[in-house]
Scaffold this motif. Structure first.
Motif, PDB file in Angstrom:
ATOM      1  N   ASP A 151       0.810  -1.223   0.000  1.00  0.00           N
ATOM      2  CA  ASP A 151       0.000   0.000   0.000  1.00  0.00           C
ATOM      3  C   ASP A 151       0.839   1.267   0.000  1.00  0.00           C
ATOM      4  O   ASP A 151       0.410   2.299  -0.477  1.00  0.00           O
ATOM      5  N   ARG A 152       2.029   1.200   0.580  1.00  0.00           N
ATOM      6  CA  ARG A 152       2.945   2.350   0.577  1.00  0.00           C
ATOM      7  C   ARG A 152       4.379   1.842   0.714  1.00  0.00           C
ATOM      8  O   ARG A 152       4.591   0.679   1.073  1.00  0.00           O
ATOM      9  N   ASN A 166      -1.236   5.095  -7.581  1.00  0.00           N
ATOM     10  CA  ASN A 166      -2.079   6.082  -6.909  1.00  0.00           C
ATOM     11  C   ASN A 166      -2.199   7.396  -7.673  1.00  0.00           C
ATOM     12  O   ASN A 166      -3.284   7.973  -7.762  1.00  0.00           O
ATOM     13  N   THR A 170      -5.779   8.530  -9.366  1.00  0.00           N
ATOM     14  CA  THR A 170      -6.455   9.752  -8.912  1.00  0.00           C
ATOM     15  C   THR A 170      -6.628  10.727 -10.068  1.00  0.00           C
ATOM     16  O   THR A 170      -7.685  11.360 -10.214  1.00  0.00           O
ATOM     17  N   GLN A 196       1.546   6.757  -0.570  1.00  0.00           N
ATOM     18  CA  GLN A 196       0.269   6.607  -1.274  1.00  0.00           C
ATOM     19  C   GLN A 196      -0.563   7.883  -1.204  1.00  0.00           C
ATOM     20  O   GLN A 196      -1.234   8.266  -2.179  1.00  0.00           O
ATOM     21  N   ARG A 200      -1.567  10.408  -4.361  1.00  0.00           N
ATOM     22  CA  ARG A 200      -2.969  10.742  -4.656  1.00  0.00           C
ATOM     23  C   ARG A 200      -3.156  12.261  -4.747  1.00  0.00           C
ATOM     24  O   ARG A 200      -3.872  12.750  -5.628  1.00  0.00           O
ATOM     25  N   PHE A 278     -11.655   7.442  -3.553  1.00  0.00           N
ATOM     26  CA  PHE A 278     -10.591   6.484  -3.853  1.00  0.00           C
ATOM     27  C   PHE A 278     -10.854   5.270  -2.975  1.00  0.00           C
ATOM     28  O   PHE A 278     -10.962   5.389  -1.754  1.00  0.00           O
ATOM     29  N   GLN A 296      -9.755  -0.639  -6.173  1.00  0.00           N
ATOM     30  CA  GLN A 296      -8.442  -1.280  -6.130  1.00  0.00           C
ATOM     31  C   GLN A 296      -8.606  -2.780  -6.410  1.00  0.00           C
ATOM     32  O   GLN A 296      -9.553  -3.403  -5.925  1.00  0.00           O
TER      33      GLN A 296
END
Length: 340
Positions: A151-152, A166, A170, A196, A200, A278, A296
């Protein structure tokens, strides 16, 4: 009175064989060393008495627990829990158990949990790291621990990770809202330096610059989520920037707070305010009107995380192969993102 736990020693004594023989059979190392007759005798007795090995002791002996830990900021969040469920199946199919926990995005709590898992001899770590956790990740890597970030990630560390694109996701979401007729789009996000959230925000700004629109950003402190102050801040943002005709929320839990505010203020969606989030949610399908979202790819994320982790665990030389995976999100267009 509780029944005494049966040990390997008890089994060996009962069957008049050595402890080593029992250990070899239980750890699938007996083939070619021990007769089939003895193997069958031990296996049948173990099944009869319902023997369960002490996993902690077994892990200390072998240096392998067959446990992978999945550390996320909130395991109750639908996004994280859905991924963990899919990963759990994949792990089990490959002889591993998945242990998951919540870090609450707190670096010290995450450190305490990592130390606990080290003591339990877990085999690998899949982590959504909080801020200020770079040195801890470096330490795990120096110790030779299999690590995959999710995720990051940290630009300063060369470590395997699985993320969503991301910024581009976005950007195309804001582009969709502009094409839906909106021109004053507010962006509600977290006050965070995590990769992340930065990406975005950059994706939003890229779209705003492309269409020469005004940037309106609300950044909410993560701690305020616990104090349930998110709604108050969204309401103040709307009062301050009354020319807004749309809101894009950088997470689905921010979107849910925002929708409560819009309902309270009796703001009509999508005629008075366009809305998009998101990360999709089942709630958005049930809401009236239905809420558009950037979805996602949960199954692809779970598959890729386990694929990378299993590759690391099966490396014969113990060396980590660095794999970067950036997966695309997809637009789920519903009623909330087009002006009537």
């Amino acid at each position: 009175m509780s029944k005494k736990r049966i040990s390997i020693t008890d089994i060996a004594k009962e069957l008049n064989v050595s402890i080593t023989t029992v250990s070899f059979i239980l750890n699938n190392k007996a083939k070619g060393k021990i007769s089939e007759e003895v193997i069958k005798k031990v296996q049948n007795y173990v099944k009869e008495v319902g023997y369960k090995p002490n996993q902690l002791a077994q892990g200390l002996r072998t240096g392998k627990s067959n446990i992978i830990v999945f550390m996320v900021e909130d395991i109750s969040d639908a996004f994280f829990s859905s991924i963990s469920r899919l990963m759990e199946e994949k792990a089990y199919e490959n002889g591993y158990k998945l242990l998951f926990c919540s870090t609450e995005n707190d670096a010290q709590k995450t450190r305490d949990l990592v130390q606990l898992f080290k003591d339990r001899q877990v085999d690998g770590y899949i982590i959504t790291p909080p801020s200020d956790f770079e040195e801890d990740i470096k330490q795990l890597l120096q110790e030779g621990q299999p690590v995959v970030l999710f995720d990051r990630y940290f630009e300063s560390i060369d470590v395997s990770h699985v993320i969503i694109d991301n910024m581009e996701s976005t950007f195309k979401s804001i582009k969709h809202m502009v094409e839906g007729g909106y021109r004053n789009i507010g962006f509600v996000t977290l006050d965070s330096s995590q990769s992340q959230m930065v990406d975005r925000l950059n994706g939003y700004q890229k779209a705003i610059d492309l269409y020469d629109l005004k940037s309106n950003v609300l950044e909410i402190n993560f701690k305020d989520l616990k104090n349930k102050k998110t709604g108050d801040q969204v309401e103040a943002f709307l009062n301050k920037t009354q020319d807004l005709d749309a809101l894009f929320f950088a997470t689905n839990y921010l979107a849910k707070s925002g929708l409560r505010v819009l309902k309270k203020l009796q703001v009509a969606i999508p005629s008075q305010m366009g809305v998009m989030s998101f990360d999709d949610s089942e709630v958005f399908e049930l809401y009236s009107p239905t809420i558009s979202a950037l979805s996602q790819p949960i199954e692809s994320i779970a598959d890729k995380l386990m694929e990378i982790m299993l590759k690391q665990l099966n490396m014969p030389d113990g060396k980590e192969k660095i794999i970067y995976a950036e997966l695309p999100g997809s637009l789920v267009v519903r009623e909330s993102s087009y002006k009537p």
